[in-house]
Design an enzyme around this catalytic site. Sequence first.
Site, PDB file in Angstrom:
ATOM      1  N   GLU A 115     -50.445  84.159 -15.423  1.00 54.40           N
ATOM      2  CA  GLU A 115     -51.429  84.925 -15.003  1.00 54.40           C
ATOM      3  C   GLU A 115     -51.456  86.956 -15.169  1.00 54.40           C
ATOM      4  OE1 GLU A 115     -54.192  83.617 -11.606  1.00 54.40           O
ATOM      5  OE2 GLU A 115     -52.260  82.901 -10.564  1.00 54.40           O
ATOM      6  N   LYS A 117     -51.845  90.697 -14.598  1.00 54.08           N
ATOM      7  CA  LYS A 117     -51.905  90.897 -13.756  1.00 54.08           C
ATOM      8  C   LYS A 117     -52.921  92.493 -13.347  1.00 54.08           C
ATOM      9  CE  LYS A 117     -48.713  93.366 -10.034  1.00 54.08           C
ATOM     10  NZ  LYS A 117     -49.088  94.714 -10.672  1.00 54.08           N
ATOM     11  N   ASP A 119     -54.737  95.526 -12.673  1.00 53.28           N
ATOM     12  CA  ASP A 119     -54.451  96.658 -11.571  1.00 53.28           C
ATOM     13  C   ASP A 119     -56.189  97.343 -10.528  1.00 53.28           C
ATOM     14  OD1 ASP A 119     -53.391  98.457 -11.063  1.00 53.28           O
ATOM     15  OD2 ASP A 119     -53.840 100.139 -12.751  1.00 53.28           O
ATOM     16  N   TYR A 228     -58.488  84.596  -7.722  1.00 49.61           N
ATOM     17  CA  TYR A 228     -57.323  83.579  -7.872  1.00 49.61           C
ATOM     18  C   TYR A 228     -57.028  82.804  -6.889  1.00 49.61           C
ATOM     19  CZ  TYR A 228     -55.477  88.021  -5.831  1.00 49.61           C
ATOM     20  OH  TYR A 228     -55.153  89.081  -5.002  1.00 49.61           O
ATOM     21  N   LYS A 317     -43.349  93.371 -13.925  1.00 46.67           N
ATOM     22  CA  LYS A 317     -43.865  94.629 -14.356  1.00 46.67           C
ATOM     23  C   LYS A 317     -44.257  95.041 -16.156  1.00 46.67           C
ATOM     24  CE  LYS A 317     -45.997  96.373 -11.802  1.00 46.67           C
ATOM     25  NZ  LYS A 317     -45.789  97.051 -10.798  1.00 46.67           N
ATOM     26  N   CYS A 409     -46.843 130.112   2.016  1.00 44.64           N
ATOM     27  CA  CYS A 409     -47.580 128.696   1.656  1.00 44.64           C
ATOM     28  C   CYS A 409     -49.040 129.396   0.998  1.00 44.64           C
ATOM     29  CB  CYS A 409     -48.450 127.500   3.173  1.00 44.64           C
ATOM     30  SG  CYS A 409     -49.697 126.586   3.145  1.00 44.64           S
ATOM     31  N   CYS A 412     -52.697 129.083   3.354  1.00 39.96           N
ATOM     32  CA  CYS A 412     -51.601 129.135   4.906  1.00 39.96           C
ATOM     33  C   CYS A 412     -51.716 130.938   5.225  1.00 39.96           C
ATOM     34  CB  CYS A 412     -52.154 128.545   6.484  1.00 39.96           C
ATOM     35  SG  CYS A 412     -50.323 127.760   6.552  1.00 39.96           S
ATOM     36  N   CYS A 427     -43.930 124.090   4.539  1.00 42.21           N
ATOM     37  CA  CYS A 427     -44.933 124.586   5.840  1.00 42.21           C
ATOM     38  C   CYS A 427     -44.870 124.257   7.526  1.00 42.21           C
ATOM     39  CB  CYS A 427     -46.335 125.105   4.611  1.00 42.21           C
ATOM     40  SG  CYS A 427     -47.547 125.939   5.952  1.00 42.21           S
ATOM     41  N   CYS A 432     -52.274 124.395   9.133  1.00 35.87           N
ATOM     42  CA  CYS A 432     -52.497 125.326   7.666  1.00 35.87           C
ATOM     43  C   CYS A 432     -53.927 124.292   7.111  1.00 35.87           C
ATOM     44  CB  CYS A 432     -51.093 124.982   7.200  1.00 35.87           C
ATOM     45  SG  CYS A 432     -51.266 124.575   4.810  1.00 35.87           S
TER      46      CYS A 432
END
Length: 679
Positions: A115, A117, A119, A228, A317, A409, A412, A427, A432
């Site tokens: 079948e 696949k 997404d 399915y 895949k 950072c 922050c 950081c 933050c």
Amino acid sequence: MPSPDPIQSQIDKLRQTLRHHEHLYYVLDSPSITDGEYDALVHELQALEAAHPDLITPDSPTQRVGGSPREGFVKARHSSPMLSLDNALNEEELRAFDQRVQGLLPNESYQYVAELKLDGLSLAVQYRGGQLTRAVTRGDGQVGEDVTQNARTIRSIPLQVVSEPPGDTVWEVRGEVVLNRRSFERANTERDAEGLPRFANPRNAAAGALRVLDPKITAARQLEYFSYFLLNAEGQPALDHHSAVLKELQRRGFKVHTAYRECADVEALIEFCREWEAKRDALPFEIDGVVIKVDSVDQQKRLGWTAKAPRWAIAFKFAARQERTRVLDIQVSVGRTGALTPTAYLEPVGIGGVTVSRATLHNEDEIGRLDVQIGDLVLVERAGDVIPKVVRVLEQAPDRRPFVMPRTCPECGEEVVRVEGESASRCINTNCPARLKESVLHFSARGVMDIDGLGEVLVNQLVDRGLVANVADLYQLTLDQLTSLDRMGQKSAEKLLANINDSRQQPLPRILNGLGIPFVGERTAQFLADAFGDLDKIASASEADLQTAEEVGPKIAQSITQFFAKPHNQDLVERLRAAGFKFTCEIRKKAVGLLTGLTFVLTGTLPTLTREEAAKLIEQAGGKVAGSVSKKTSYVVAGAEAGSKLDKATSLGIPVLNEEALQDLLRTGVPRAAEEGNG
């Protein structure tokens, strides 16, 4: 005998007609009337129901979108686990899968069903007596979120199924919620107009639409549902062959992608995969591969499962797709653990129907490996819903500019630290702003503080309104503050406050995990609690002392000392103490037994024991269970489908035990046949 009610008969006939045309339009893609004619029928039914509200039923076509936005999603347990699939990344791996099936079904004939696949987002929908009663997202495979109200708006999910077994029968359909390419582009155009960030791909857009709290928004996104699986009341396959299930789903009115094929052997599978990899862009929605299942349910049961996936199915895949584009800039983002992740901002380029304008560069080491700079022409790869990445530099720009990781950072202004041997710069300010929302979600998650009801939408509101500036602020929230939030009613607020209050009783390992110390997850937190029994002792320990705890090495020890050296982290600890947290626990004495001094690594699926059960038996006998194979490993315990850990053990000459040999070792201290391997 009383004559039938003419109004009821008229309503029933209209509903039957509308269901017929919904099925033609949303399931079979072959409408027989115009949109105007369909709308006229809907308006006629709405007028009759408005005049006779006592005749409205939940399965009426007018009731797909109803009610006000809900306050949050309830967790729901699946009738049986929704497992993920192992992947085959090329034809050789697909042939290897077929060889494993052949080896487990010796001298038997079998066939596959292939079948597409899709997404999208997995969803289980349950029916009782033909009426839709519940829809639950995949979640962690065991527990998902009840999104029934939103699922009702998806036109390819029937509210009522007539062609089914009679009586009050319970059954379940599993499938994939997808967003087609046209709807995806429309959604991103709308987000552009509203100044919102674009969805990365159709799967993210579908997931966001299904989990939004207002079903009217879900309905506007025009999601589709492809089914399915068909399960009975016990959560088991309803028929004896998967191919028969697909036909039965179609008979009951569900949308099934008709491109599936019954394949007699692996060569037919490979032919199907090649065919659809070439045709994937012709589809109106995204696919990223082919799902392959052994057709016979009896053979599926005998093939069984590994700890994570069925042995009778695999996902082939498709190869990632690549395009050329130019790097316009490199910027960093800050995640929950404080890791600074560099992202390449690109000249927009279409890859497989999706416009890509950003790609991850992971960390400084990856940038150095690629030798990528701003201005370079690069090859970008996109595979399914995975974030696009830069594969390599194709052409260095004459005016290229190198990227330099910021010393402070960007969110922050706190110092950025890179621990020796670690690839990421971080950081370490827990307050933050960029880290805060993810930190609160982690703190409240199942297995940490377990504050049910504190989801993403609510956390966003709490942070955006300034009610939560760090996790300790959760314990200062009031009922009035919570009920002032969008879609938060009195009962939900009271329940959330009760859950927050209950979390004060969580044990020390969970508190350590919840603090968000880099490299300190659930397992390391337990080892630290076992070794020290007191948060204050952990906070004041030297790096050398910390390394006396199991599996705590120099990198983890340095991260812990840096965390507790920061004044704002010290303040966080004191606020949690004032909130009533218990920072001590009983130090668990290490068991002493036949396996004292031995280190084990578990891999594969054992015949009768789960990995957790095997680990517990080993630890009760004084042994230690590690997560990776090294020269210090005493034994590797291997079961079916053992992978790279078994290969590494063989290369290092480490003895390998099967379950029977492990049981001998637990009884006598001597493995009967270490050389027998994984049996």
